[in-house]
Design an enzyme around this catalytic site. Structure first.
Site, PDB file in Angstrom:
ATOM      1  N   CYS A   1      -4.355  33.716  60.181  1.00 46.72           N
ATOM      2  CA  CYS A   1      -4.644  34.590  61.330  1.00 46.72           C
ATOM      3  C   CYS A   1      -3.521  33.971  62.445  1.00 46.72           C
ATOM      4  O   CYS A   1      -3.629  32.937  62.471  1.00 46.72           O
ATOM      5  CB  CYS A   1      -5.942  34.431  61.835  1.00 46.72           C
ATOM      6  SG  CYS A   1      -5.874  35.113  63.688  1.00 46.72           S
ATOM      7  N   VAL A   2      -2.599  34.854  62.941  1.00 46.70           N
ATOM      8  CA  VAL A   2      -1.522  34.346  63.821  1.00 46.70           C
ATOM      9  C   VAL A   2      -2.319  33.751  65.131  1.00 46.70           C
ATOM     10  O   VAL A   2      -1.754  32.422  65.342  1.00 46.70           O
ATOM     11  CB  VAL A   2      -0.519  35.445  64.244  1.00 46.70           C
ATOM     12  CG1 VAL A   2      -1.300  36.756  64.794  1.00 46.70           C
ATOM     13  CG2 VAL A   2       0.426  34.942  65.005  1.00 46.70           C
TER      14      VAL A   2
END
Lengths: 119, 130
Positions: free
Chosen positions: A78-79
């Site tokens: 997840c960024v």
């Protein structure tokens, strides 16, 4: 069965990532399809190629990386969770990629089951 | 990185239930969990949100967090309505055990017993606990 995997804990403090890895490996061996493994919360630390545990300890970053590449399983970090924890493209082990939370939701939609590992 | 927000997702609608069990501060689960809820709603999925155990503290009114140097993110729960997340529940037993009632909460919720929540869980495609 098509399975999505969510890993919410880092590689060495908590057993969640070990269990997720063993589960994913076993599911692939049984012929199930892994839609995607999504790393969230401290789980993003599973992608850090700079992890260098003692040689007599398992290296989960390497194990995930190899599993992903051998079986063509998407390993998505997840960024937003990654940025918070200083994980960026330069630190990613082979086979991992950084993307948005939408990838987690999509894994839930496409898969028959979403299996969560963490507290 | 992909701009998922700009993609129209043209897939099936599934029933996602997010179960919030943890206090809002002390661990990051509540804060990052809320992000997932909002994005699931942006994918036009059928989203339910349940607050159980210390999770009910997430939506308590009048949170004052400057002493612990944390951002008070409780106003974000008010954005749920804008994302059309209307199925929001809190467990009766958890509220009672903590001396809380509906008027102590920052958003309107439907209060259900543990047994009723259990029935609701049976109807979901996906249950993710944060």
């Amino acid at each position: 069965m098509k399975l999505g995997i969510l890993v919410n804990e880092g590689p060495f403090t908590h057993q969640a990532s070990d269990t997720a890895y063993q589960f994913t490996k076993a599911a692939l061996e049984k012929g199930h399809e892994i839609v995607r493994v999504f790393f969230y919360h401290d789980g993003v630390n599973n992608s850090n190629k700079q992890a260098d545990p003692p040689s007599d300890d398992r290296n989960l970053v390497t194990l995930w990386s190899e599993l992903g590449q051998e079986h063509g399983v998407e390993l998505v970090v997840c960024v937003a969770a990654a940025m918070r924890r200083g994980i960026n493209d330069d630190l990613l082990a082979a086979g991992f990629k950084i993307s948005g939370l939408g990838q987690l939701v999509e894994a839930g939609i496409i898969g028959d089951r979403l299996v969560t590992f963490g507290d | 990185m992909e701009d998922w927000e700009e993609d129209e997702f043209d897939g099936p609608v599934k029933k996602f239930m997010y179960v919030n069990r943890k206090a809002p501060y002390g661990t990051v689960y509540a804060l990052e969990g809320l992000e997932v809820v909002l994005i699931t709603a942006a994918f036009d999925q059928d989203v339910s949100l349940v607050f159980i155990d210390d999770g009910v503290f997430q939506i308590k009114k009048d949170q004052e967090t400057s002493g612990v140097n944390m951002k008070n993110f409780s106003p974000t729960y008010r954005a749920l309505e804008g994302y059309e997340v209307e199925k929001v529940y809190a467990e009766k037993e958890s509220l009672e055990a903590r001396g809380l009632s509906e008027e102590d909460l920052v958003i309107p919720v439907e209060i259900l017993s543990a047994a009723e929540i259990s029935e609701l869980m049976d109807t979901q495609d996906m249950i993710v606990s944060f």
